[in-house]
Enzyme design. Structure first.
Site, PDB file in Angstrom:
ATOM      1  N   GLU A   1      37.932  31.462  38.341  1.00 48.66           N
ATOM      2  CA  GLU A   1      36.896  32.213  37.632  1.00 48.66           C
ATOM      3  C   GLU A   1      36.297  33.301  38.511  1.00 48.66           C
ATOM      4  O   GLU A   1      35.981  34.402  38.047  1.00 48.66           O
ATOM      5  CB  GLU A   1      35.801  31.268  37.140  1.00 48.66           C
ATOM      6  CG  GLU A   1      34.891  31.842  36.079  1.00 48.66           C
ATOM      7  CD  GLU A   1      35.582  32.089  34.749  1.00 48.66           C
ATOM      8  OE1 GLU A   1      35.347  33.167  34.163  1.00 48.66           O
ATOM      9  OE2 GLU A   1      36.345  31.223  34.288  1.00 48.66           O
ATOM     10  N   GLU A   2      36.170  33.021  39.827  1.00 52.95           N
ATOM     11  CA  GLU A   2      35.599  34.011  40.755  1.00 52.95           C
ATOM     12  C   GLU A   2      36.516  35.226  40.915  1.00 52.95           C
ATOM     13  O   GLU A   2      36.050  36.331  41.219  1.00 52.95           O
ATOM     14  CB  GLU A   2      35.369  33.387  42.137  1.00 52.95           C
ATOM     15  CG  GLU A   2      34.455  32.165  42.131  1.00 52.95           C
ATOM     16  CD  GLU A   2      35.235  30.872  42.055  1.00 52.95           C
ATOM     17  OE1 GLU A   2      35.117  30.068  42.996  1.00 52.95           O
ATOM     18  OE2 GLU A   2      35.964  30.650  41.064  1.00 52.95           O
TER      19      GLU A   2
ATOM     20  N   GLY B   1      43.260  28.575  31.800  1.00 51.56           N
ATOM     21  CA  GLY B   1      42.706  29.614  30.948  1.00 51.56           C
ATOM     22  C   GLY B   1      42.524  30.951  31.629  1.00 51.56           C
ATOM     23  O   GLY B   1      42.776  32.001  31.031  1.00 51.56           O
TER      24      GLY B   1
ATOM     25  N   ASP C   1      44.284  34.281  30.220  1.00 49.72           N
ATOM     26  CA  ASP C   1      43.440  35.410  29.809  1.00 49.72           C
ATOM     27  C   ASP C   1      43.789  36.678  30.581  1.00 49.72           C
ATOM     28  O   ASP C   1      43.869  37.778  30.025  1.00 49.72           O
ATOM     29  CB  ASP C   1      41.965  35.091  30.047  1.00 49.72           C
ATOM     30  CG  ASP C   1      41.381  34.153  29.008  1.00 49.72           C
ATOM     31  OD1 ASP C   1      42.092  33.814  28.043  1.00 49.72           O
ATOM     32  OD2 ASP C   1      40.208  33.758  29.155  1.00 49.72           O
TER      33      ASP C   1
ATOM     34  N   THR D   1      48.516  24.832  31.413  1.00 47.16           N
ATOM     35  CA  THR D   1      48.759  23.674  32.280  1.00 47.16           C
ATOM     36  C   THR D   1      47.513  22.808  32.448  1.00 47.16           C
ATOM     37  O   THR D   1      47.543  21.831  33.186  1.00 47.16           O
ATOM     38  CB  THR D   1      49.246  24.140  33.668  1.00 47.16           C
ATOM     39  OG1 THR D   1      48.259  25.015  34.232  1.00 47.16           O
ATOM     40  CG2 THR D   1      50.579  24.867  33.566  1.00 47.16           C
TER      41      THR D   1
ATOM     42  N   LYS E   1      42.562  36.278  22.078  1.00 44.95           N
ATOM     43  CA  LYS E   1      41.693  37.001  23.009  1.00 44.95           C
ATOM     44  C   LYS E   1      42.254  36.996  24.434  1.00 44.95           C
ATOM     45  O   LYS E   1      42.797  36.002  24.893  1.00 44.95           O
ATOM     46  CB  LYS E   1      40.285  36.404  23.009  1.00 44.95           C
ATOM     47  CG  LYS E   1      39.529  36.643  21.730  1.00 44.95           C
ATOM     48  CD  LYS E   1      38.032  36.472  21.891  1.00 44.95           C
ATOM     49  CE  LYS E   1      37.633  35.039  22.054  1.00 44.95           C
ATOM     50  NZ  LYS E   1      36.151  34.882  21.969  1.00 44.95           N
TER      51      LYS E   1
ATOM     52  N   LYS F   1      30.689  37.284  31.736  1.00 45.49           N
ATOM     53  CA  LYS F   1      31.928  36.582  31.433  1.00 45.49           C
ATOM     54  C   LYS F   1      32.724  37.304  30.344  1.00 45.49           C
ATOM     55  O   LYS F   1      32.204  37.610  29.277  1.00 45.49           O
ATOM     56  CB  LYS F   1      31.625  35.152  31.010  1.00 45.49           C
ATOM     57  CG  LYS F   1      32.858  34.282  30.895  1.00 45.49           C
ATOM     58  CD  LYS F   1      32.488  32.825  30.741  1.00 45.49           C
ATOM     59  CE  LYS F   1      33.736  31.976  30.531  1.00 45.49           C
ATOM     60  NZ  LYS F   1      34.610  31.972  31.717  1.00 45.49           N
TER      61      LYS F   1
ATOM     62  N   THR G   1      48.897  16.253  36.196  1.00 45.72           N
ATOM     63  CA  THR G   1      48.672  16.610  37.601  1.00 45.72           C
ATOM     64  C   THR G   1      47.316  17.264  37.851  1.00 45.72           C
ATOM     65  O   THR G   1      47.034  17.672  38.979  1.00 45.72           O
ATOM     66  CB  THR G   1      49.784  17.564  38.103  1.00 45.72           C
ATOM     67  OG1 THR G   1      49.866  18.702  37.238  1.00 45.72           O
ATOM     68  CG2 THR G   1      51.131  16.861  38.149  1.00 45.72           C
TER      69      THR G   1
END
Length: 442
Positions: free
Chosen positions: A136-137, A169, A173, A193, A206, A215, A236
């Site tokens: 995310e960073e 995700g 994205d 995954t 999207k 975000k 996993t």
């Protein structure tokens, strides 16, 4: 004031590669040539001529649950997106090697990179694998440009050689955005995954990255040609990430499907322990909670997304849990995973629904207990009432001046509300904090 003359409508017919307009709405389909669904409306006034183009755009994409995706005898990863039987046969009979550009989350690459490589080499594919730290960073335009630079160097056919994204995700994205930008739209395939991406990011249209500390501020609506879902990848990922995905599943349960809620209520611990692997169901006559829950989650998600792929209608039940969570998630990044932030948002909104009389106290208690059973956070000290107010103010700005708040009106049913006053929100917030600030109902 303009003096408009009568409007003329033109259909469009292609003959020998050239498009020509023909007056009239209904050009017969047996007309010589190819008839487009598009129309051109022409009107004139004293100040000039206006042409209005109405051109329907149709996206077709498949979401396929599969097994053994990386088994070289399974051609789904390479050919599963092709629906035309003649094209499929042509590719299978060709001696020309296929070419694929694959982006993988670097953690996933460390786990499955050798299997992906073996698969591609066994099938004689010319390939480039690009492992990236898709957290995310790092979800930003710089990563999109990195993908595009490598893609440009490798070179692919913009129509027949889809980009493949393998990861969670953020990876799906980010690669989706890169694909939508390259040559204005290059086909791509999603292989989730994580549980979260399996039931959420993989099934919609999207794409996006974070921008200006917001975000998914930059993005497009471009669906993949296909998403291939193999639950074996989920075995996993850490237990916390299973809970993370269960939050999005619970969202669909609360909004649309009481049966799914009850399944999560009773089988949540089993799903966490088994990591959604059906082989751990020992008795054949029992339902498989992993198969049933993922199927319902995907079906209910597609029911909401398919008629509104471009979000022309801003009243969206799938926004439940996404009114406050984007601000909270970015504020405390990387402390909360996406699903955890969503669940904190949902937890508060359940209190709002109860305060409004939409659900009973007993239903509120069941929902919170279910969340805790799924090992999800139900409260966070950084989710202040100021943050709630700021988030809903942003919501007004970006949702046509209405808050469009999805709220449960029972277990498995919901409606959109716009008339929630601040006093109700604050009373609900005080009760939420008083009852849940220790992490469990008081």
């Amino acid at each position: 004031m303009q003096n408009l003359n009568k409007e003329t409508v033109y259909s469009l017919v292609q003959v020998k590669g050239t498009w020509k307009r023909k007056a009239g709405h209904n050009v017969k389909q047996d007309t010589k040539g190819r008839v487009s669904a598009a129309k051109i409306y022409e009107s004139s006034s004293s100040s000039g001529t206006t042409w209005t183009v109405v051109s329907p755009i149709t996206f077709t994409y498949t979401v396929t649950q599969t097994k053994n995706l990386l088994d070289p005898s399974n051609d789904t990863l390479l050919l599963g997106h092709i629906r035309d039987a003649q094209q499929l046969e042509s590719i299978r009979s060709s001696t020309k090697p296929m070419k694929r550009f694959i982006v993988m989350d670097e953690v996933v690459y460390n786990l499955y990179g050798s299997q992906v490589t073996d698969y591609l080499e066994a099938r004689n594919v010319l390939y480039k694998i690009l492992p990236l730290p898709t957290t995310e960073e790092n979800k930003c335009m710089e990563m999109v440009l990195k993908i595009l630079e490598e893609l440009h160097r490798f070179g692919i056919d913009r129509r027949t050689e889809p980009i493949i994204a393998i990861g969670g995700g953020v990876c799906l994205d980010t690669v989706g955005l890169a694909a939508s930008l390259y040559r204005r739209r290059t086909p791509y395939i999603r292989v989730p995954t994580t549980l979260l991406s399996y039931i959420d990011a993989s099934v919609g249209a999207k794409t996006g990255v974070n921008f200006a500390n917001c975000k998914n501020k930059l993005g497009t609506y471009v669906a993949p040609v296909a998403a291939f879902l193999d639950r074996s990848f989920i075995q996993t990922i850490p237990r916390r990430h299973i809970s993370n995905g269960l939050a999005e599943m619970l969202k669909m349960a609360l909004m649309k499907h009481r049966g799914l809620f009850e399944l999560l209520e009773t089988q949540g611990e089993f799903l966490l322990n088994s990591k959604f692997q059906s082989a751990l169901v020992l008795e054949e006559d029992l339902i498989d909670p992993a198969s049933v829950s993922t199927r319902i989650a995907i079906e209910t998600m597609l029911e909401e997304l398919a008629p509104n792929l471009w979000e022309d209608d801003l009243d969206r039940l799938v926004d439940f849990g996404h009114l406050i969570s984007p601000e909270l998630e970015m504020k405390v990044l990387p402390a909360l995973l996406h699903g955890e932030a969503v669940n904190i948002d949902m937890s508060y909104m359940v209190y709002v629904a109860c305060e409004m009389g939409l659900i009973r106290e007993s239903e509120k208690f069941r929902i919170i207990c279910c969340m805790l059973g799924l090992e999800l956070p139900v409260w966070h000290q950084d989710c202040t009432f100021d943050l709630v107010q700021m988030s809903l103010c942003c919501r007004l700005q970006h949702s046509g001046g209405l808050v469009r708040m999805p709220l449960p009106t029972g277990l498995g049913k919901a409606e959109i509300f716009n008339d929630i006053n601040e006093e109700t929100l604050f009373r609900a917030y005080e009760k939420w904090c008083n009852e849940l600030n220790s992490g469990s109902p008081q």
